[in-house]
Write a protein that holds these residues in place. Structure first.
Motif, PDB file in Angstrom:
ATOM      1  N   GLN A  38      21.771  36.477  25.824  1.00 45.44           N
ATOM      2  CA  GLN A  38      22.802  36.121  24.851  1.00 45.44           C
ATOM      3  C   GLN A  38      24.117  36.843  25.179  1.00 45.44           C
ATOM      4  N   THR A  39      25.192  36.281  24.669  1.00 39.48           N
ATOM      5  CA  THR A  39      26.524  36.808  24.959  1.00 39.48           C
ATOM      6  C   THR A  39      26.727  38.210  24.383  1.00 39.48           C
ATOM      7  N   HIS A  40      27.380  39.062  25.164  1.00 39.79           N
ATOM      8  CA  HIS A  40      27.754  40.407  24.714  1.00 39.79           C
ATOM      9  C   HIS A  40      29.280  40.468  24.584  1.00 39.79           C
ATOM     10  N   PRO A  41      29.811  41.143  23.566  1.00 35.27           N
ATOM     11  CA  PRO A  41      29.107  41.815  22.464  1.00 35.27           C
ATOM     12  C   PRO A  41      29.029  40.909  21.242  1.00 35.27           C
ATOM     13  N   THR A  42      27.832  40.622  20.804  1.00 38.33           N
ATOM     14  CA  THR A  42      27.593  39.821  19.611  1.00 38.33           C
ATOM     15  C   THR A  42      26.403  40.392  18.847  1.00 38.33           C
ATOM     16  N   VAL A  43      26.235  39.920  17.625  1.00 36.94           N
ATOM     17  CA  VAL A  43      25.031  40.257  16.880  1.00 36.94           C
ATOM     18  C   VAL A  43      23.840  39.492  17.457  1.00 36.94           C
ATOM     19  N   SER A  44      24.093  38.249  17.894  1.00 36.93           N
ATOM     20  CA  SER A  44      23.000  37.410  18.379  1.00 36.93           C
ATOM     21  C   SER A  44      22.351  37.954  19.645  1.00 36.93           C
ATOM     22  N   GLU A  45      23.040  38.813  20.397  1.00 37.55           N
ATOM     23  CA  GLU A  45      22.440  39.360  21.615  1.00 37.55           C
ATOM     24  C   GLU A  45      21.252  40.272  21.317  1.00 37.55           C
ATOM     25  N   GLY A  70      23.890  39.725   6.881  1.00 36.80           N
ATOM     26  CA  GLY A  70      24.845  40.542   7.617  1.00 36.80           C
ATOM     27  C   GLY A  70      25.997  39.693   8.117  1.00 36.80           C
ATOM     28  N   THR A  71      26.881  40.304   8.866  1.00 36.11           N
ATOM     29  CA  THR A  71      28.053  39.597   9.357  1.00 36.11           C
ATOM     30  C   THR A  71      27.660  38.379  10.190  1.00 36.11           C
ATOM     31  N   GLY A  72      28.175  37.225   9.813  1.00 35.20           N
ATOM     32  CA  GLY A  72      27.882  35.991  10.523  1.00 35.20           C
ATOM     33  C   GLY A  72      26.515  35.407  10.293  1.00 35.20           C
ATOM     34  N   ALA A  73      25.816  35.858   9.265  1.00 35.66           N
ATOM     35  CA  ALA A  73      24.427  35.421   9.054  1.00 35.66           C
ATOM     36  C   ALA A  73      24.310  33.916   8.871  1.00 35.66           C
ATOM     37  N   ASP A  74      25.277  33.295   8.191  1.00 33.34           N
ATOM     38  CA  ASP A  74      25.196  31.865   7.932  1.00 33.34           C
ATOM     39  C   ASP A  74      25.257  31.045   9.212  1.00 33.34           C
ATOM     40  N   GLU A  75      25.841  31.593  10.281  1.00 35.41           N
ATOM     41  CA  GLU A  75      25.852  30.925  11.579  1.00 35.41           C
ATOM     42  C   GLU A  75      24.659  31.366  12.441  1.00 35.41           C
ATOM     43  N   LEU A  76      24.314  32.645  12.364  1.00 40.90           N
ATOM     44  CA  LEU A  76      23.218  33.176  13.171  1.00 40.90           C
ATOM     45  C   LEU A  76      21.882  32.505  12.869  1.00 40.90           C
ATOM     46  N   ILE A  77      21.677  32.132  11.607  1.00 43.94           N
ATOM     47  CA  ILE A  77      20.390  31.550  11.235  1.00 43.94           C
ATOM     48  C   ILE A  77      20.140  30.260  12.013  1.00 43.94           C
ATOM     49  N   GLY A  78      21.204  29.627  12.480  1.00 44.52           N
ATOM     50  CA  GLY A  78      21.071  28.389  13.240  1.00 44.52           C
ATOM     51  C   GLY A  78      20.335  28.571  14.555  1.00 44.52           C
ATOM     52  N   ILE A  79      20.408  29.759  15.139  1.00 44.17           N
ATOM     53  CA  ILE A  79      19.686  30.019  16.387  1.00 44.17           C
ATOM     54  C   ILE A  79      18.178  29.935  16.138  1.00 44.17           C
ATOM     55  N   PHE A  80      17.730  30.593  15.069  1.00 44.98           N
ATOM     56  CA  PHE A  80      16.302  30.537  14.719  1.00 44.98           C
ATOM     57  C   PHE A  80      15.905  29.122  14.323  1.00 44.98           C
ATOM     58  N   LEU A  81      16.764  28.453  13.558  1.00 43.76           N
ATOM     59  CA  LEU A  81      16.458  27.113  13.066  1.00 43.76           C
ATOM     60  C   LEU A  81      16.328  26.122  14.220  1.00 43.76           C
ATOM     61  N   THR A  82      17.199  26.249  15.207  1.00 48.10           N
ATOM     62  CA  THR A  82      17.116  25.374  16.382  1.00 48.10           C
ATOM     63  C   THR A  82      15.804  25.589  17.133  1.00 48.10           C
ATOM     64  N   ALA A  83      15.403  26.848  17.279  1.00 48.54           N
ATOM     65  CA  ALA A  83      14.131  27.145  17.947  1.00 48.54           C
ATOM     66  C   ALA A  83      12.955  26.583  17.158  1.00 48.54           C
ATOM     67  N   MET A  84      13.066  26.616  15.830  1.00 47.84           N
ATOM     68  CA  MET A  84      11.981  26.102  14.993  1.00 47.84           C
ATOM     69  C   MET A  84      11.870  24.580  15.097  1.00 47.84           C
ATOM     70  N   ASP A 105      22.124  49.232  13.139  1.00 45.70           N
ATOM     71  CA  ASP A 105      21.680  49.582  14.483  1.00 45.70           C
ATOM     72  C   ASP A 105      22.233  48.628  15.547  1.00 45.70           C
ATOM     73  N   ILE A 106      23.093  47.703  15.133  1.00 43.40           N
ATOM     74  CA  ILE A 106      23.661  46.712  16.051  1.00 43.40           C
ATOM     75  C   ILE A 106      25.121  47.073  16.327  1.00 43.40           C
ATOM     76  N   ASN A 107      25.453  47.268  17.576  1.00 48.57           N
ATOM     77  CA  ASN A 107      26.791  47.741  17.935  1.00 48.57           C
ATOM     78  C   ASN A 107      27.902  46.834  17.436  1.00 48.57           C
ATOM     79  N   ARG A 108      27.719  45.520  17.577  1.00 47.06           N
ATOM     80  CA  ARG A 108      28.770  44.603  17.158  1.00 47.06           C
ATOM     81  C   ARG A 108      29.062  44.742  15.671  1.00 47.06           C
ATOM     82  N   ALA A 109      28.034  44.955  14.873  1.00 51.07           N
ATOM     83  CA  ALA A 109      28.224  45.162  13.443  1.00 51.07           C
ATOM     84  C   ALA A 109      28.948  46.478  13.179  1.00 51.07           C
TER      85      ALA A 109
END
Length: 460
Positions: free
Chosen positions: A439-446, A411-425, A379-383
């Protein structure tokens, strides 16, 4: 025999031992560094560096095979040279080891001793014909593959020895459906091997949520990897001159599988047996891990244990953080400790699976109330644009505080994306701040803000 006296002794040159040696040397200490094998420890020699090099090559093979779905055609069929991949891996490893060696040689106050270090007392360590003494001793001996009974006489590989193969296996049988086994399963399947994974439990990666295990299995099955679950592997034997046979009990029904190669991926055990810890009076748990407190101190004053051998984490990042704890303590800050760490890791199948904090199973067992949301990658356009729509994102928020308690991205880039949640934690940021971020478009993180907008009470 004369005893050589040092300020500090470090046993093991892994991801905690090496930086600690350089740190202590920079402070003017006279340091003895003991290493029985190759400099760099597991990560450099048989762990992260070589396996992720193989993952990258396997990814390229997958991209070639999937190119037609993105409108790209190739005239030649795919050819995999494991020998070339091996050479590339060796080149990267050698560069890292040589860097460590050069660093040690450039320090007059670091003395490298090659051999097995063994305690002869609380302050003394023997290495071959050398006798060393220091007021501070740091243990960083790591872990090794665990070999299960019934396979001692079989031609098998471990996660270490399989990295020396020069030819792609025809049929690779893997005992163990956890992180190491699954990474190698996909690597060699993409290289062209037939792969069968045998797991004694009812599902793979049993520490994860049920639906996460099922999701990863479906992803791997779609690539042609076969699974035998509830497989109580009883024994194995050599079959002829070049094959192996695994005999197992699958749900009460005996089965036999034959293949060209066998990989045992059945966990790891600490390298503590040869240390002579009883002579130093250092305590261990029932599994052989060295018992330490929040600051990595053992029960004996002046002796610390870092990395995989202390059972507080089996990752390079936790080993390096162990060094940071010791560094912080020596520097006088004394603020960092083991209990401050938030669990986080990645399973490097493709797409990667990454976790931080608690999962749903742990949330259900807690007395706290949680909010939960998930979003499918399809359901994510970038993916979709990348043609990589497998997997999903998931987040857990503690209802009373609004703090993120856990997250999972597959999913694509998950090993980097998890850092966003980890930083917030780590920052103890209320989820609404992240939810209202741009968040930046077009990305999964957006889509992370959108994910957080869909939070609902986690139902039992």
């Amino acid at each position: 025999m004369e005893i050589q006296t040092f300020d500090s002794i470090i046993i093991g040159s892994g991801q905690a031992g090496n930086p600690l040696a350089f740190f202590l040397a920079a402070k003017g200490q006279n340091v003895a560094l003991i290493e029985k094998g190759k400099l760099g420890g597991t990560c450099v020699n048989t762990g992260c560096t070589p396996t992720k090099t193989y993952v990258a090559s396997a990814r390229r093979a997958w991209e070639v095979n999937q190119a037609s779905e993105l409108g790209i055609s190739t005239e030649k069929s795919l050819a995999v040279s494991l020998k070339k991949i091996w050479k590339k891996k060796e080149k990267i490893i050698s560069s890292s080891r040589n860097g460590i060696q050069d660093g040690i040689e450039s320090k007059d106050n670091i003395t490298l001793f090659k051999g097995v270090g063994k305690f002869t007392g609380p302050r003394e360590v023997a290495v071959g014909n050398h006798r060393l003494k220091a007021e501070k001793i740091y243990i960083n001996v790591g872990a090794r593959p665990r070999i299960i009974p019934g396979f001692e006489e079989v031609r098998f590989f471990t996660n270490e020895s399989i990295l020396d193969l020069k030819e792609v296996p025809q049929h690779l049988i893997i005992i163990g459906g956890s992180y190491i086994g699954l990474e190698f399963a996909q690597i060699f399947r993409r290289f062209g091997s037939k792969v069968t994974v045998c797991e004694k439990g009812p599902r793979i990666i049993h520490r994860e949520d049920d639906d996460h295990s099922e999701m990863i299995q479906q992803i791997l099955e779609a690539e042609g990897i076969q699974f035998e679950l509830n497989a109580n592997c009883l024994s194995g034997k050599n079959w002829g001159d070049s094959q192996v046979e695994v005999q197992m009990d699958c749900g009460g029904k005996e089965r036999r599988i034959r293949g060209s190669h066998l990989l045992l991926a059945t966990g790891r055990k600490p390298n503590t047996e040869s240390l002579g810890l009883e002579l130093a009076g250092v305590h261990q748990d029932e599994h052989g891990f060295i018992s330490v407190d929040d600051f990595l101190k053992t029960n004996k004053e002046g002796i610390h244990a870092l990395g995989d051998c202390n059972g507080k984490g089996a990752f390079t990042h936790t080993a390096y953080h162990d060094f940071e704890i010791i560094k912080d303590h020596i520097s006088g800050n004394k603020k960092k400790k083991v209990s401050d760490r938030i669990l986080n890791y990645a399973l490097y199948v493709d797409p990667p699976f990454a976790r931080a904090g608690i999962n749903k199973s742990e949330a259900f067992r807690s007395s706290k109330k949680y909010l939960h949301a998930e979003m499918l990658m399809k359901d994510i356009n970038r993916a979709k644009e990348k043609g990589e729509t497998r997997g999903k994102m998931e987040v857990l928020v503690e209802k009373s505080t609004g703090l993120i308690a856990g997250a999972m991205v597959c999913g694509t880039g998950a090993d980097e994306l998890i850092g966003i949640f980890l930083t917030a934690m780590y920052g103890k940021i209320n989820y609404e701040i992240l939810m209202n971020s741009v968040q930046t478009h077009p990305t999964v993180s957006e889509l992370i803000p959108t994910l957080l907008q869909s939070l609902q009470p986690l139902d039992v």
